[in-house]
Design a protein around this motif. Structure first.
Motif, PDB file in Angstrom:
ATOM      1  N   GLU A 115      40.346  54.916  32.501  1.00  0.00           N
ATOM      2  CA  GLU A 115      38.917  54.525  33.558  1.00  0.00           C
ATOM      3  C   GLU A 115      38.584  55.634  34.461  1.00  0.00           C
ATOM      4  N   TRP A 116      39.694  56.106  35.179  1.00  0.00           N
ATOM      5  CA  TRP A 116      39.411  57.198  36.089  1.00  0.00           C
ATOM      6  C   TRP A 116      38.816  58.702  35.221  1.00  0.00           C
ATOM      7  N   GLN A 117      39.363  58.838  34.254  1.00  0.00           N
ATOM      8  CA  GLN A 117      38.845  60.056  33.528  1.00  0.00           C
ATOM      9  C   GLN A 117      37.474  60.041  32.875  1.00  0.00           C
ATOM     10  N   ARG A 118      37.154  58.825  32.683  1.00  0.00           N
ATOM     11  CA  ARG A 118      35.859  58.657  31.981  1.00  0.00           C
ATOM     12  C   ARG A 118      34.580  58.677  33.197  1.00  0.00           C
ATOM     13  N   GLU A 119      34.962  58.248  34.487  1.00  0.00           N
ATOM     14  CA  GLU A 119      34.312  58.133  35.817  1.00  0.00           C
ATOM     15  C   GLU A 119      34.013  59.671  35.815  1.00  0.00           C
ATOM     16  N   MET A 120      35.091  60.609  36.029  1.00  0.00           N
ATOM     17  CA  MET A 120      35.019  61.894  36.188  1.00  0.00           C
ATOM     18  C   MET A 120      34.005  62.708  35.377  1.00  0.00           C
ATOM     19  N   GLY A 121      33.874  62.260  34.044  1.00  0.00           N
ATOM     20  CA  GLY A 121      32.904  62.693  33.194  1.00  0.00           C
ATOM     21  C   GLY A 121      31.434  62.408  33.138  1.00  0.00           C
ATOM     22  N   LEU A 126      32.811  69.086  31.848  1.00  0.00           N
ATOM     23  CA  LEU A 126      34.190  69.427  31.999  1.00  0.00           C
ATOM     24  C   LEU A 126      34.792  69.624  30.743  1.00  0.00           C
ATOM     25  N   VAL A 127      36.032  70.425  31.054  1.00  0.00           N
ATOM     26  CA  VAL A 127      37.206  70.554  29.827  1.00  0.00           C
ATOM     27  C   VAL A 127      38.294  69.511  30.118  1.00  0.00           C
ATOM     28  N   MET A 128      38.596  68.785  29.131  1.00  0.00           N
ATOM     29  CA  MET A 128      39.700  67.666  29.292  1.00  0.00           C
ATOM     30  C   MET A 128      40.623  67.987  28.520  1.00  0.00           C
ATOM     31  N   ASP A 129      41.943  67.990  29.038  1.00  0.00           N
ATOM     32  CA  ASP A 129      42.949  68.113  27.864  1.00  0.00           C
ATOM     33  C   ASP A 129      43.977  67.229  27.807  1.00  0.00           C
ATOM     34  N   GLY A 130      44.720  66.540  26.838  1.00  0.00           N
ATOM     35  CA  GLY A 130      45.515  65.635  26.774  1.00  0.00           C
ATOM     36  C   GLY A 130      45.943  65.294  25.253  1.00  0.00           C
ATOM     37  N   ARG A 131      46.138  63.973  25.198  1.00  0.00           N
ATOM     38  CA  ARG A 131      46.645  63.532  23.775  1.00  0.00           C
ATOM     39  C   ARG A 131      45.462  62.491  23.218  1.00  0.00           C
ATOM     40  N   ASP A 132      44.678  61.929  23.979  1.00  0.00           N
ATOM     41  CA  ASP A 132      43.700  60.892  23.574  1.00  0.00           C
ATOM     42  C   ASP A 132      42.269  61.113  23.929  1.00  0.00           C
ATOM     43  N   ILE A 133      41.913  62.222  24.369  1.00  0.00           N
ATOM     44  CA  ILE A 133      40.668  62.504  24.921  1.00  0.00           C
ATOM     45  C   ILE A 133      39.568  62.335  23.938  1.00  0.00           C
ATOM     46  N   GLY A 134      39.843  62.983  22.605  1.00  0.00           N
ATOM     47  CA  GLY A 134      38.737  62.939  21.577  1.00  0.00           C
ATOM     48  C   GLY A 134      38.723  61.744  20.750  1.00  0.00           C
ATOM     49  N   THR A 135      39.656  60.908  21.085  1.00  0.00           N
ATOM     50  CA  THR A 135      39.699  59.440  20.458  1.00  0.00           C
ATOM     51  C   THR A 135      39.451  58.352  21.217  1.00  0.00           C
ATOM     52  N   VAL A 136      39.907  58.343  22.562  1.00  0.00           N
ATOM     53  CA  VAL A 136      39.776  57.249  23.218  1.00  0.00           C
ATOM     54  C   VAL A 136      38.957  57.326  24.371  1.00  0.00           C
ATOM     55  N   VAL A 137      39.243  58.535  25.404  1.00  0.00           N
ATOM     56  CA  VAL A 137      38.747  58.736  26.575  1.00  0.00           C
ATOM     57  C   VAL A 137      37.244  59.018  26.426  1.00  0.00           C
ATOM     58  N   PHE A 138      36.881  60.281  25.648  1.00  0.00           N
ATOM     59  CA  PHE A 138      35.274  60.518  25.404  1.00  0.00           C
ATOM     60  C   PHE A 138      35.207  60.566  23.759  1.00  0.00           C
ATOM     61  N   PRO A 139      35.055  59.349  23.051  1.00  0.00           N
ATOM     62  CA  PRO A 139      35.040  59.639  21.506  1.00  0.00           C
ATOM     63  C   PRO A 139      33.490  60.139  21.052  1.00  0.00           C
ATOM     64  N   ASN A 140      32.517  60.374  22.061  1.00  0.00           N
ATOM     65  CA  ASN A 140      31.414  61.095  21.825  1.00  0.00           C
ATOM     66  C   ASN A 140      31.184  62.540  22.576  1.00  0.00           C
ATOM     67  N   ALA A 141      32.326  62.902  22.697  1.00  0.00           N
ATOM     68  CA  ALA A 141      32.219  64.461  23.430  1.00  0.00           C
ATOM     69  C   ALA A 141      31.701  65.483  22.568  1.00  0.00           C
ATOM     70  N   GLU A 142      30.842  66.331  22.754  1.00  0.00           N
ATOM     71  CA  GLU A 142      30.161  67.106  22.115  1.00  0.00           C
ATOM     72  C   GLU A 142      31.036  68.137  21.406  1.00  0.00           C
ATOM     73  N   ILE A 143      32.269  68.428  21.934  1.00  0.00           N
ATOM     74  CA  ILE A 143      33.201  69.345  21.394  1.00  0.00           C
ATOM     75  C   ILE A 143      34.607  68.697  21.366  1.00  0.00           C
ATOM     76  N   LYS A 144      35.172  68.733  20.224  1.00  0.00           N
ATOM     77  CA  LYS A 144      36.508  68.062  20.081  1.00  0.00           C
ATOM     78  C   LYS A 144      37.356  69.073  19.324  1.00  0.00           C
ATOM     79  N   ILE A 145      38.490  69.469  20.205  1.00  0.00           N
ATOM     80  CA  ILE A 145      39.230  70.443  19.395  1.00  0.00           C
ATOM     81  C   ILE A 145      40.926  69.847  19.525  1.00  0.00           C
ATOM     82  N   PHE A 146      41.495  69.810  18.075  1.00  0.00           N
ATOM     83  CA  PHE A 146      42.796  69.438  18.146  1.00  0.00           C
ATOM     84  C   PHE A 146      43.704  70.472  17.748  1.00  0.00           C
ATOM     85  N   MET A 147      44.712  70.582  18.740  1.00  0.00           N
ATOM     86  CA  MET A 147      45.565  72.107  18.765  1.00  0.00           C
ATOM     87  C   MET A 147      46.766  71.666  18.229  1.00  0.00           C
TER      88      MET A 147
END
Ligand code: DC
Length: 225
Positions: A115-121, A126-147
């Protein structure tokens, strides 16, 4: 613009995320640091006993946890603060590292931090890194990279980093730890680590830092056009 970077542990996500934030003059948010800081808070309050956490006590203390970052885009340095105290060193230590997988698997903790992370966006790029950013936090992010990178390459990088800090790890143990973290992150019930269908896969096992960065910049340019 939101750039979501997810991936396995020790594959260089935060290095890439910081460099991107610096190059694009946007903010950087390290969500792993947020899970680590909540873990530190729970340890300090005595909520963690062995492999168990008093979830109810932790949940009712969420209001007492204020996490802030001091990111310097010029140098790429980032510090994490818990209620105004710089805890950057402590959250990277062995005690927190040993408990953070358990804390990050607790649904109440995830919901609160997401909830907090979504608020920031909502208000800034921003660039946000983690484990669930492209799947859960920002499923509509313009750029998604899985490393990712092979287990052995990631363990070697972690090993070299520990040696450079004067530690004396055994390579086999470091490799074991990398594999165990992957297993926990990928098999937990709540938001397991997985590549979003629309994320681009970046395996950096055989890339230098510069090659990888150029690859990402080209990809972002391509997506923007
Ligand atoms: O990226 P890191 O190693 O600092 O992350 C620490 C832990 O937090 C790791 O066990 C995975 C977890 N984590 C998570 O579950 N979700 C995120 N968005 C970021 C990290």
């Amino acid at each position: 613009m939101i750039i979501a970077i997810d991936g396995h542990s020790s594959c260089g996500k935060s290095t890439v995320a910081k460099e991107l934030a610096k190059r694009l003059h946007i903010a950087y948010v390290d969500t792993g640091a947020m899970y680590r800081t909540v873990t530190l808070f729970a340890l300090r309050r005595g909520f963690i006993k062995g492999d168990e956490c008093d979830i109810a006590a932790l949940e009712s203390s969420f209001k007492d946890i204020h996490i802030t970052f001091d990111f310097n885009p010029e140098t790429g340095s980032n510090a994490t603060f818990l209620n105004g105290e710089n805890v950057e060193r402590e959250i990277r230590g062995l005690e927190v590292s040993g408990k953070v997988s358990m804390i990050s698997a607790i649904p109440q903790v995830r919901r609160h931090l997401v909830e907090w992370q979504r608020e920031m966006g909502k208000s800034i790029s921003l660039v946000m890194d983690g484990r669930d950013i492209g799947t859960v936090v920002f499923p509509n992010a313009e750029i998604k990279i899985f490393m990712t990178a092979s287990d052995e390459v990631r363990a070697q990088r972690r090993y070299d980093e520990m040696i450079s800090k004067g530690e004396t790890p055994l390579f086999e143990e470091v490799l074991q730890n990398v594999r165990e973290r992957d297993r926990i992150d990928s098999t937990r019930e709540e938001s397991p680590l997985r590549k979003a269908d629309d994320a681009v896969l970046l395996d950096n096992s055989n890339l230098t830092r510069e090659e990888q960065f150029e690859w990402i910049i080209e990809y972002i340019e391509m997506k923007k056009n």
